[in-house]
Write an enzyme that holds these catalytic residues in place. Structure first.
Site, PDB file in Angstrom:
ATOM      1  N   ARG A  36      67.957  32.975 -20.570  1.00 31.41           N
ATOM      2  CA  ARG A  36      68.436  31.609 -20.855  1.00 31.41           C
ATOM      3  C   ARG A  36      69.392  31.643 -21.952  1.00 31.41           C
ATOM      4  O   ARG A  36      69.141  32.299 -22.980  1.00 31.41           O
ATOM      5  CB  ARG A  36      67.235  30.806 -21.212  1.00 31.41           C
ATOM      6  CG  ARG A  36      65.876  30.691 -19.959  1.00 31.41           C
ATOM      7  CD  ARG A  36      64.923  29.738 -20.586  1.00 31.41           C
ATOM      8  NE  ARG A  36      63.669  29.611 -19.472  1.00 31.41           N
ATOM      9  CZ  ARG A  36      62.671  28.997 -19.649  1.00 31.41           C
ATOM     10  NH1 ARG A  36      62.574  28.433 -20.389  1.00 31.41           N
ATOM     11  NH2 ARG A  36      61.693  29.338 -18.547  1.00 31.41           N
ATOM     12  N   ARG A  69      62.682  32.379 -29.714  1.00 27.69           N
ATOM     13  CA  ARG A  69      63.779  31.756 -29.141  1.00 27.69           C
ATOM     14  C   ARG A  69      64.940  32.867 -28.910  1.00 27.69           C
ATOM     15  O   ARG A  69      65.749  33.005 -29.548  1.00 27.69           O
ATOM     16  CB  ARG A  69      64.430  30.531 -29.677  1.00 27.69           C
ATOM     17  CG  ARG A  69      65.223  29.793 -28.632  1.00 27.69           C
ATOM     18  CD  ARG A  69      66.002  28.726 -29.448  1.00 27.69           C
ATOM     19  NE  ARG A  69      65.135  27.461 -29.994  1.00 27.69           N
ATOM     20  CZ  ARG A  69      64.567  26.623 -29.032  1.00 27.69           C
ATOM     21  NH1 ARG A  69      65.014  26.396 -28.029  1.00 27.69           N
ATOM     22  NH2 ARG A  69      63.685  25.807 -29.429  1.00 27.69           N
ATOM     23  N   GLU A  72      55.287  24.939 -29.117  1.00 29.13           N
ATOM     24  CA  GLU A  72      55.216  24.957 -27.664  1.00 29.13           C
ATOM     25  C   GLU A  72      55.249  26.732 -26.825  1.00 29.13           C
ATOM     26  O   GLU A  72      56.137  27.515 -27.205  1.00 29.13           O
ATOM     27  CB  GLU A  72      56.364  24.089 -26.470  1.00 29.13           C
ATOM     28  CG  GLU A  72      55.935  24.203 -25.196  1.00 29.13           C
ATOM     29  CD  GLU A  72      56.896  25.160 -24.302  1.00 29.13           C
ATOM     30  OE1 GLU A  72      56.439  25.709 -23.537  1.00 29.13           O
ATOM     31  OE2 GLU A  72      58.284  25.256 -24.696  1.00 29.13           O
ATOM     32  N   SER A  98      53.678  25.773 -20.219  1.00 29.08           N
ATOM     33  CA  SER A  98      53.946  24.452 -19.784  1.00 29.08           C
ATOM     34  C   SER A  98      53.227  24.353 -18.214  1.00 29.08           C
ATOM     35  O   SER A  98      53.362  25.552 -17.685  1.00 29.08           O
ATOM     36  CB  SER A  98      55.605  24.012 -19.532  1.00 29.08           C
ATOM     37  OG  SER A  98      55.914  23.047 -19.051  1.00 29.08           O
ATOM     38  N   ARG A 107      56.339  34.633 -27.473  1.00 30.11           N
ATOM     39  CA  ARG A 107      55.675  33.643 -28.116  1.00 30.11           C
ATOM     40  C   ARG A 107      54.043  33.805 -28.200  1.00 30.11           C
ATOM     41  O   ARG A 107      53.629  33.706 -29.317  1.00 30.11           O
ATOM     42  CB  ARG A 107      55.839  32.132 -27.661  1.00 30.11           C
ATOM     43  CG  ARG A 107      57.340  31.792 -27.754  1.00 30.11           C
ATOM     44  CD  ARG A 107      57.672  30.346 -27.260  1.00 30.11           C
ATOM     45  NE  ARG A 107      59.238  30.264 -27.609  1.00 30.11           N
ATOM     46  CZ  ARG A 107      59.495  28.905 -27.517  1.00 30.11           C
ATOM     47  NH1 ARG A 107      58.854  27.799 -27.455  1.00 30.11           N
ATOM     48  NH2 ARG A 107      60.895  28.672 -27.775  1.00 30.11           N
TER      49      ARG A 107
END
Length: 277
Positions: A111, A126, A202, A205, A243
């Site tokens: 990403r 990230r 976060e 999801s 993460r």
């Protein structure tokens, strides 16, 4: 030790999601009416054709900036194993009596994180390339909400086995991806965030996309009367490796700087019980 810890997590997830008895216990505890059908392990391609990426709802106007494109081959790098896992079933017709059809997929994800420059630029929270375990299900329309709740229950069960502090968030409509009808996030306590004061961030999801992706993928099922219907698709993070590594290293760190390995991961750590300072 970090690479060993990564693949211990992978083995832990594959072991749980291919174990119908473990899934039955999760279902019973959560009180959800779904079948304890095991997930099919998958290592999907990390490159995807534009038409398949678009069918998954990940290459529409405004989304291109987040994608890595290989112009010579007219291929994109995926942002999650979900993207090629769903696309591999394009134009397929399932037997309605054999639903749901579940996968647990492991892949590297890519990403650009467009619009996030200057945010979380240090460390592995990230990054442009990371490994991820993703759950994906092709479900009967009448069962997709239960399937979605089941995915959340699985996420919580694995977090509890790892002994990690977390909270569940029901995401507001305006904050969801446009492909989704309902979304939950899990935010995990990361003690090193917020200048060492700690913060929930976060890490997971899970979304019910109903028939959005199935309509574009042309994925259907045949009912007992032979009539064709669109399926519903449900996806959910099992673990995003970077993460969850942060959470494990920070929540399990001792005063002397060493890190304890959670007991459920020890069988996959080749005798290593701690990460020494």
């Amino acid at each position: 030790e970090a690479p060993l810890l990564e693949f211990a997590i992978v083995q832990f997830v594959f072991g749980r999601l291919t174990d119908a008895e473990w899934l039955s216990r999760v279902i019973k505890k959560a009180g959800i009416a779904v079948l304890p059908k095991a997930f099919i392990p998958l290592v999907p391609p990390v490159m995807i054709r534009p038409e398949a990426f678009r069918a998954m709802g990940k290459l529409d106007p405004g989304q291109e900036e987040d994608r890595y494109y290989l112009p010579k081959d007219d291929l994109y790098l995926i942002g999650s194993a979900e993207h090629t896992t769903g696309a591999m079933h394009m134009d397929e017709v399932f037997d309605g009596e054999k639903l749901p059809h579940r996968h647990i997929a492991f892949s590297t994800a890519f990403r650009r994180e467009a619009g996030s420059y200057g945010k979380d630029t240090r460390g592995i929270l990230r990054v442009h390339q990371f490994d991820k375990l993703e759950m994906f299900s092709l479900a009967h329309p009448d069962e997709s909400q239960n399937e979605h709740d089941f995915f959340l229950a699985i996420q919580e069960a694995m977090m509890q086995e790892l002994g990690l502090a977390y909270r569940v968030m029901l995401i507001a409509t305006g904050d969801m991806a446009w492909t989704d009808a309902k979304q939950y996030d899990i935010e995990t306590w990361l003690p090193g965030q917020n200048n060492g004061k700690g913060e929930y961030r976060e890490t997971h999801s899970t979304s019910n996309s109903t028939d959005f992706q199935a309509r574009r993928l042309h994925v259907r099922f045949r009912d007992e009367e032979g009539v064709l219907h669109l399926l519903h698709t449900v996806n959910g993070t099992a673990f995003a490796i970077g993460r969850i590594l942060i959470a494990l290293l920070e929540q399990y760190q001792r005063e002397d700087g060493s890190v304890e390995i959670p007991s459920v991961l020890l069988p996959h750590m080749f005798g290593i019980k701690e990460i020494k300072r």
